[in-house]
Design a protein around this motif. Sequence first.
Motif, PDB file in Angstrom:
ATOM      1  N   MET A   1       0.859  -1.177   0.000  1.00 47.51           N
ATOM      2  CA  MET A   1       0.000   0.000   0.000  1.00 47.51           C
ATOM      3  C   MET A   1       0.900   1.233   0.000  1.00 47.51           C
ATOM      4  O   MET A   1       1.860   1.327   0.745  1.00 47.51           O
ATOM      5  CB  MET A   1      -0.893  -0.003   1.245  1.00 47.51           C
ATOM      6  N   SER A   2       0.595   2.159  -0.864  1.00 49.70           N
ATOM      7  CA  SER A   2       1.387   3.381  -0.910  1.00 49.70           C
ATOM      8  C   SER A   2       1.093   4.251   0.307  1.00 49.70           C
ATOM      9  O   SER A   2       0.056   4.128   0.947  1.00 49.70           O
ATOM     10  CB  SER A   2       1.084   4.160  -2.191  1.00 49.70           C
ATOM     11  N   ALA A   3       2.028   5.136   0.616  1.00 49.43           N
ATOM     12  CA  ALA A   3       1.862   6.024   1.772  1.00 49.43           C
ATOM     13  C   ALA A   3       0.670   6.955   1.557  1.00 49.43           C
ATOM     14  O   ALA A   3      -0.082   7.236   2.495  1.00 49.43           O
ATOM     15  CB  ALA A   3       3.133   6.832   2.001  1.00 49.43           C
ATOM     16  N   TYR A   4       0.489   7.402   0.324  1.00 47.31           N
ATOM     17  CA  TYR A   4      -0.633   8.300   0.034  1.00 47.31           C
ATOM     18  C   TYR A   4      -1.959   7.605   0.293  1.00 47.31           C
ATOM     19  O   TYR A   4      -2.852   8.152   0.945  1.00 47.31           O
ATOM     20  CB  TYR A   4      -0.554   8.783  -1.414  1.00 47.31           C
ATOM     21  N   LYS A   5      -2.073   6.377  -0.194  1.00 46.50           N
ATOM     22  CA  LYS A   5      -3.324   5.632  -0.017  1.00 46.50           C
ATOM     23  C   LYS A   5      -3.580   5.335   1.459  1.00 46.50           C
ATOM     24  O   LYS A   5      -4.713   5.453   1.933  1.00 46.50           O
ATOM     25  CB  LYS A   5      -3.274   4.335  -0.818  1.00 46.50           C
ATOM     26  N   GLY A   6      -2.541   4.980   2.197  1.00 46.10           N
ATOM     27  CA  GLY A   6      -2.697   4.714   3.625  1.00 46.10           C
ATOM     28  C   GLY A   6      -3.144   5.944   4.383  1.00 46.10           C
ATOM     29  O   GLY A   6      -3.997   5.875   5.274  1.00 46.10           O
ATOM     30  N   THR A   7      -2.581   7.092   4.036  1.00 47.00           N
ATOM     31  CA  THR A   7      -2.959   8.347   4.689  1.00 47.00           C
ATOM     32  C   THR A   7      -4.394   8.714   4.365  1.00 47.00           C
ATOM     33  O   THR A   7      -5.158   9.123   5.242  1.00 47.00           O
ATOM     34  CB  THR A   7      -2.010   9.480   4.254  1.00 47.00           C
ATOM     35  N   LEU A   8      -4.771   8.549   3.113  1.00 46.55           N
ATOM     36  CA  LEU A   8      -6.131   8.873   2.693  1.00 46.55           C
ATOM     37  C   LEU A   8      -7.144   7.961   3.373  1.00 46.55           C
ATOM     38  O   LEU A   8      -8.188   8.421   3.855  1.00 46.55           O
ATOM     39  CB  LEU A   8      -6.248   8.774   1.175  1.00 46.55           C
ATOM     40  N   GLU A   9      -6.842   6.676   3.462  1.00 42.96           N
ATOM     41  CA  GLU A   9      -7.742   5.742   4.139  1.00 42.96           C
ATOM     42  C   GLU A   9      -7.872   6.082   5.616  1.00 42.96           C
ATOM     43  O   GLU A   9      -8.967   6.025   6.182  1.00 42.96           O
ATOM     44  CB  GLU A   9      -7.257   4.306   3.961  1.00 42.96           C
ATOM     45  N   PHE A  10      -6.752   6.446   6.257  1.00 43.82           N
ATOM     46  CA  PHE A  10      -6.820   6.858   7.657  1.00 43.82           C
ATOM     47  C   PHE A  10      -7.706   8.084   7.817  1.00 43.82           C
ATOM     48  O   PHE A  10      -8.559   8.142   8.703  1.00 43.82           O
ATOM     49  CB  PHE A  10      -5.420   7.171   8.213  1.00 43.82           C
ATOM     50  N   TYR A  11      -7.516   9.080   6.945  1.00 38.81           N
ATOM     51  CA  TYR A  11      -8.289  10.321   7.052  1.00 38.81           C
ATOM     52  C   TYR A  11      -9.783  10.037   6.911  1.00 38.81           C
ATOM     53  O   TYR A  11     -10.597  10.575   7.661  1.00 38.81           O
ATOM     54  CB  TYR A  11      -7.826  11.325   6.000  1.00 38.81           C
ATOM     55  N   ARG A  12     -10.141   9.170   5.994  1.00 42.16           N
ATOM     56  CA  ARG A  12     -11.556   8.808   5.821  1.00 42.16           C
ATOM     57  C   ARG A  12     -12.114   8.128   7.064  1.00 42.16           C
ATOM     58  O   ARG A  12     -13.220   8.428   7.510  1.00 42.16           O
ATOM     59  CB  ARG A  12     -11.731   7.907   4.610  1.00 42.16           C
ATOM     60  N   ARG A  13     -11.360   7.186   7.635  1.00 38.93           N
ATOM     61  CA  ARG A  13     -11.799   6.514   8.864  1.00 38.93           C
ATOM     62  C   ARG A  13     -11.912   7.513  10.015  1.00 38.93           C
ATOM     63  O   ARG A  13     -12.859   7.456  10.808  1.00 38.93           O
ATOM     64  CB  ARG A  13     -10.825   5.393   9.246  1.00 38.93           C
ATOM     65  N   PHE A  14     -10.961   8.438  10.099  1.00 44.05           N
ATOM     66  CA  PHE A  14     -10.974   9.430  11.168  1.00 44.05           C
ATOM     67  C   PHE A  14     -12.203  10.328  11.059  1.00 44.05           C
ATOM     68  O   PHE A  14     -12.876  10.602  12.053  1.00 44.05           O
ATOM     69  CB  PHE A  14      -9.690  10.270  11.117  1.00 44.05           C
ATOM     70  N   ILE A  15     -12.524  10.768   9.851  1.00 42.23           N
ATOM     71  CA  ILE A  15     -13.689  11.633   9.641  1.00 42.23           C
ATOM     72  C   ILE A  15     -14.972  10.887  10.012  1.00 42.23           C
ATOM     73  O   ILE A  15     -15.855  11.439  10.666  1.00 42.23           O
ATOM     74  CB  ILE A  15     -13.753  12.160   8.192  1.00 42.23           C
ATOM     75  N   LYS A  16     -15.097   9.633   9.614  1.00 48.98           N
ATOM     76  CA  LYS A  16     -16.287   8.852   9.966  1.00 48.98           C
ATOM     77  C   LYS A  16     -16.420   8.688  11.472  1.00 48.98           C
ATOM     78  O   LYS A  16     -17.516   8.789  12.024  1.00 48.98           O
ATOM     79  CB  LYS A  16     -16.239   7.479   9.285  1.00 48.98           C
ATOM     80  N   THR A  17     -15.302   8.448  12.150  1.00 45.23           N
ATOM     81  CA  THR A  17     -15.330   8.322  13.606  1.00 45.23           C
ATOM     82  C   THR A  17     -15.753   9.639  14.243  1.00 45.23           C
ATOM     83  O   THR A  17     -16.547   9.658  15.180  1.00 45.23           O
ATOM     84  CB  THR A  17     -13.954   7.890  14.139  1.00 45.23           C
ATOM     85  N   CYS A  18     -15.218  10.750  13.735  1.00 41.97           N
ATOM     86  CA  CYS A  18     -15.578  12.072  14.278  1.00 41.97           C
ATOM     87  C   CYS A  18     -17.051  12.385  14.043  1.00 41.97           C
ATOM     88  O   CYS A  18     -17.696  12.963  14.919  1.00 41.97           O
ATOM     89  CB  CYS A  18     -14.706  13.163  13.660  1.00 41.97           C
ATOM     90  N   MET A  19     -17.567  11.999  12.891  1.00 36.85           N
ATOM     91  CA  MET A  19     -18.984  12.240  12.617  1.00 36.85           C
ATOM     92  C   MET A  19     -19.845  11.502  13.632  1.00 36.85           C
ATOM     93  O   MET A  19     -20.848  12.033  14.104  1.00 36.85           O
ATOM     94  CB  MET A  19     -19.324  11.799  11.190  1.00 36.85           C
ATOM     95  N   LYS A  20     -19.435  10.300  13.994  1.00 31.72           N
ATOM     96  CA  LYS A  20     -20.180   9.515  14.964  1.00 31.72           C
ATOM     97  C   LYS A  20     -19.962  10.048  16.387  1.00 31.72           C
ATOM     98  O   LYS A  20     -20.909  10.169  17.160  1.00 31.72           O
ATOM     99  CB  LYS A  20     -19.741   8.050  14.878  1.00 31.72           C
ATOM    100  N   SER A  21     -18.728  10.395  16.720  1.00 30.99           N
ATOM    101  CA  SER A  21     -18.404  10.843  18.078  1.00 30.99           C
ATOM    102  C   SER A  21     -18.978  12.210  18.396  1.00 30.99           C
ATOM    103  O   SER A  21     -19.355  12.474  19.531  1.00 30.99           O
ATOM    104  CB  SER A  21     -16.886  10.885  18.275  1.00 30.99           C
TER     105      SER A  21
END
Length: 89
Positions: A1-21
Amino acid sequence: MSAYKGTLEFYRRFIKTCMKSFDGDPEMFHRVRIECKKRILENKNESDIVKIHEHIFFGEESRDFLENNIIQVYENENDLGKIIRQWQL
């Protein structure tokens, strides 16, 4: 997995968690989202893959903390005018 893709996937997961929290608290959601984006952009020129993974790991720990430890408090008035606090994990 490229670093860009890993960062983007993390950011998406983080935003979803924040929306819920921070459901019902748009100001806090936007503050956290902006801070997360700022931290990612501070390290956008990082080329060391190990450091990139360390940053993503730290972000995942933060995301996990938000998901499991943030408590939302809602205040409502009952029929007698008394304020009732409701807690939600």
